[in-house]
Design a protein around this motif. Structure first.
Motif, short mmCIF file in Angstrom:
data_model
loop_
_atom_site.label_atom_id
_atom_site.label_comp_id
_atom_site.label_asym_id
_atom_site.label_seq_id
_atom_site.Cartn_x
_atom_site.Cartn_y
_atom_site.Cartn_z
N PRO A 1 0.93 -1.19 0.04
CA PRO A 1 0.06 0.01 0.13
C PRO A 1 0.55 1.31 0.14
O PRO A 1 1.93 1.14 0.84
N GLY A 2 0.46 2.22 -0.78
CA GLY A 2 1.06 3.45 -0.97
C GLY A 2 2.32 3.40 -1.64
O GLY A 2 3.24 4.40 -2.23
N ALA A 3 2.76 2.27 -2.18
CA ALA A 3 3.89 2.19 -3.32
C ALA A 3 3.61 2.83 -4.70
O ALA A 3 2.53 2.58 -4.96
N VAL A 4 4.64 3.40 -5.39
CA VAL A 4 4.63 3.93 -6.66
C VAL A 4 5.02 2.81 -7.68
O VAL A 4 6.09 2.65 -7.42
N PHE A 5 4.03 2.42 -8.58
CA PHE A 5 4.59 1.44 -9.58
C PHE A 5 4.74 2.38 -10.99
O PHE A 5 3.92 2.98 -11.47
N LEU A 6 6.15 2.16 -11.36
CA LEU A 6 6.39 3.15 -12.58
C LEU A 6 6.30 2.15 -13.80
O LEU A 6 6.59 2.74 -14.84
N GLY A 7 6.32 0.81 -13.77
CA GLY A 7 6.18 -0.12 -14.96
C GLY A 7 7.69 -0.29 -15.43
O GLY A 7 8.61 0.05 -14.79
N ARG A 8 7.78 -0.72 -16.50
CA ARG A 8 9.16 -1.00 -17.16
C ARG A 8 9.74 0.25 -17.50
O ARG A 8 9.27 0.89 -18.26
#
Length: 376
Positions: A247-254
């Motif tokens: 929770p709260g993490a930022v996912f930036l993708g590849r």
């Protein structure tokens, strides 16, 4: 030398095997050699950028791996053996041989061409993760494939010991290089940091495939630390579940290239969680970026992280230990700076050029040994 690199993965794929094969081909060209790459065809619509390849590439038909479509599996094809003959190969380089590489080994043996096999993937660890069994069978396959090679190159001391313990002969150490000109501390981007952590949080990052064997869920405790923002870079089948678990993490993708280098340098701490790394290139890229590292005390990271000087090693699969190590670095900016500076100094000499020259020396040794045998 005329070298055929038979690899299970090649760009546009983004993984350690693909990157190492690309860097090897580039270095061979730079040193005046003539490489040819044989790799599984990329997925339809994910065409390789020919400008990225420094040499000709022969693609063999492939299918997506069931349950993990980002991974392509080569189908039987006559193109492989034909490529070895047409290129007049002096040496066959087998990058993480598993399916296509096994066929490459067999073709090299039939044609009398020396083969160097590069061990990169912990198949036994994957068997435990995905099947819950089959570790012994995985080692039997590894031993069978690599025993047929003139030389096997292990990326780390731990991998070398594992291979020898399981009966693989003729093993030598060959680590991986890092693009120190791309991954460097001055890529740090304050605008990006404000975007990722608008309240001035300490940024803790993970970079890599999002797959079960990476055990990224161990970062859940880090997400709960006050004043911390977790940033996850990469893609894979575990992403949907991780978006709930972290929770709260930022996912930036590849991400890749200079964009990835900017993200690395903008981190405050790099945390790696996977216990099955034969080398762990992202740890080396973080160190080149001047970022302190938290990693499991197993496999490749044992060679890379100097505990208490460039980062902190923790027991594998221990979420509390990961959280506590990160918390130690979060609380001490001076310690982070010291570890980051020491990490950069440690890897500055580990360029792909230096590592590539060591690979060419392995080729030359294998060719000389084969010539001596034939002359005897």
């Amino acid at each position: 030398m005329r070298v055929v690199i038979v690899t299970e993965s090649f760009p546009p794929d983004v993984n350690g095997v693909a990157n190492c094969a690309l860097q090897t081909a580039r270095h061979l060209v730079d040193r005046g050699h003539a490489p040819l790459v044989v790799a599984p065809a990329p997925a339809p619509g994910n065409k390789a950028d020919a400008a990225l390849a420094p040499c000709p590439v022969v693609h063999v038909p492939s299918l997506p791996l069931p349950g993990y479509p980002q991974v392509r599996v080569a189908l039987p094809s006559r193109r492989l053996a034909a490529a070895l003959v047409e290129h007049r190969a002096d040496v066959v380089h087998l990058a993480s041989p598993f399916i296509l590489g096994v066929r490459g080994m067999a073709a090299a043996a039939r044609l009398g061409i020396p083969a160097v096999a590069v061990y990169q993937t912990d198949l036994a660890g994957y068997a435990r993760t995905y099947v819950g069994a089959g570790e012994a069978a995985a080692w039997r396959r590894i031993r069978s494939v690599h025993s047929a090679a003139d030389r096997t190159l292990a990326p780390s001391s731990a991998s070398l010991r594992d291979l020898e313990a399981h009966g693989v002969p003729r093993v030598r150490l060959w680590p991986r290089g890092v693009e120190t000109g791309r991954f460097r501390p001055d890529r740090r981007d304050e605008a990006l940091r404000r975007e990722l952590a608008p309240n001035g949080e300490v940024i803790v990052g993970y970079v890599g495939r999002l797959a079960p064997e990476k055990q990224i869920e161990l970062l859940a405790g880090v997400c709960a630390l006050p004043g911390v923002r977790v940033v996850v870079v990469g893609d894979g089948p575990s992403r949907p579940g991780l978006e709930e678990t972290l929770p709260g993490a930022v996912f930036l993708g590849r991400r890749g290239g200079d964009d990835l280098a900017r993200i690395f340098a903008s981190l405050d701490v790099f945390a790696h969680t996977g216990p099955f790394e034969t080398f762990c290139q992202t740890v080396q890229e973080a160190m080149a970026s001047g970022v302190p590292v938290v990693a499991p005390a197993v496999g490749g990271p044992l060679d890379l992280v100097d505990h208490g000087r460039t980062g902190l090693l923790v027991p594998p699969r221990d979420a509390d230990a990961v959280r506590d190590a990160v918390a130690t670095l979060v609380a001490d900016p001076a310690l982070r700076a010291a570890y980051g500076s020491a990490g950069r100094a440690t890897v500055e000499g580990r360029t792909w050029a230096a590592v590539g020259d060591r690979l060419i020396a392995h080729y030359e040794d294998v060719l000389a040994a084969r010539t001596a045998v034939m002359a005897a």
